[in-house]
Motif scaffolding. Sequence first.
Motif, mmCIF file in Angstrom:
data_model
loop_
_atom_site.group_PDB
_atom_site.id
_atom_site.type_symbol
_atom_site.label_atom_id
_atom_site.label_comp_id
_atom_site.label_asym_id
_atom_site.label_seq_id
_atom_site.Cartn_x
_atom_site.Cartn_y
_atom_site.Cartn_z
ATOM 1 N N ARG A 53 49.222 36.587 35.684
ATOM 2 C CA ARG A 53 48.901 37.949 36.420
ATOM 3 C C ARG A 53 48.325 37.429 37.804
ATOM 4 O O ARG A 53 48.731 37.929 38.800
ATOM 5 C CB ARG A 53 47.527 38.269 35.773
ATOM 6 C CG ARG A 53 47.297 39.752 36.342
ATOM 7 C CD ARG A 53 45.946 40.521 35.800
ATOM 8 N NE ARG A 53 44.890 39.690 36.077
ATOM 9 C CZ ARG A 53 44.121 39.823 36.961
ATOM 10 N NH1 ARG A 53 44.645 40.303 38.229
ATOM 11 N NH2 ARG A 53 43.048 38.914 37.188
ATOM 12 N N GLU A 91 49.961 46.199 37.607
ATOM 13 C CA GLU A 91 48.496 45.530 37.685
ATOM 14 C C GLU A 91 47.694 46.161 36.624
ATOM 15 O O GLU A 91 47.115 45.697 35.870
ATOM 16 C CB GLU A 91 47.909 45.589 39.140
ATOM 17 C CG GLU A 91 46.824 44.708 39.067
ATOM 18 C CD GLU A 91 46.073 44.576 40.547
ATOM 19 O OE1 GLU A 91 45.255 44.000 40.756
ATOM 20 O OE2 GLU A 91 47.112 44.811 41.503
ATOM 21 N N VAL A 142 49.133 45.419 33.140
ATOM 22 C CA VAL A 142 48.813 44.029 32.786
ATOM 23 C C VAL A 142 47.126 44.087 32.172
ATOM 24 O O VAL A 142 46.804 43.373 31.671
ATOM 25 C CB VAL A 142 49.079 42.911 33.739
ATOM 26 C CG1 VAL A 142 48.590 41.515 33.440
ATOM 27 C CG2 VAL A 142 50.717 42.929 33.790
#
Length: 138
Positions: free
Chosen positions: A47, A61, A64
């Motif tokens: 990430r 984002e 995740v």
Amino acid sequence: MIIYGVALLAACTLAGVVLGDLLGVLLGVKSNVGGVGIAMILLICARLWMHKRTGMSKDCELGVGFWGAMYIPVVVAMAANQNVVTALHGGPVAVLAAIGSVVLCGCTIALISRTNRGEPLPAEPSAPVPDAHAVGGR
């Protein structure tokens, strides 16, 4: 938004399982050694790498982040359940090691929180106390 993190989570989980199995073979243990932790570290690193290199979109984002948050309690709890049963059958050394690691982690967190001299959090605004007569009281 949530679907964006599934491929990354799956890749990290598979890599963690494979690396944990390989580590178990190298150590001569017939078990996965640290696969869950390896997968979590891979997910964090992936990430951060994606965020720096490719400029992840906000949806990706968030996806995740969602799967990372779901991964920790579910998978780690499943692994912890198996480890507790094995530790109880393994004898007092395993139980003492578990207790020692919990105490060590607690002391480390306390030390970090006491040495952190960052800016304190802002005070929460206090909510007004409702009047007893306004909410139907006598």
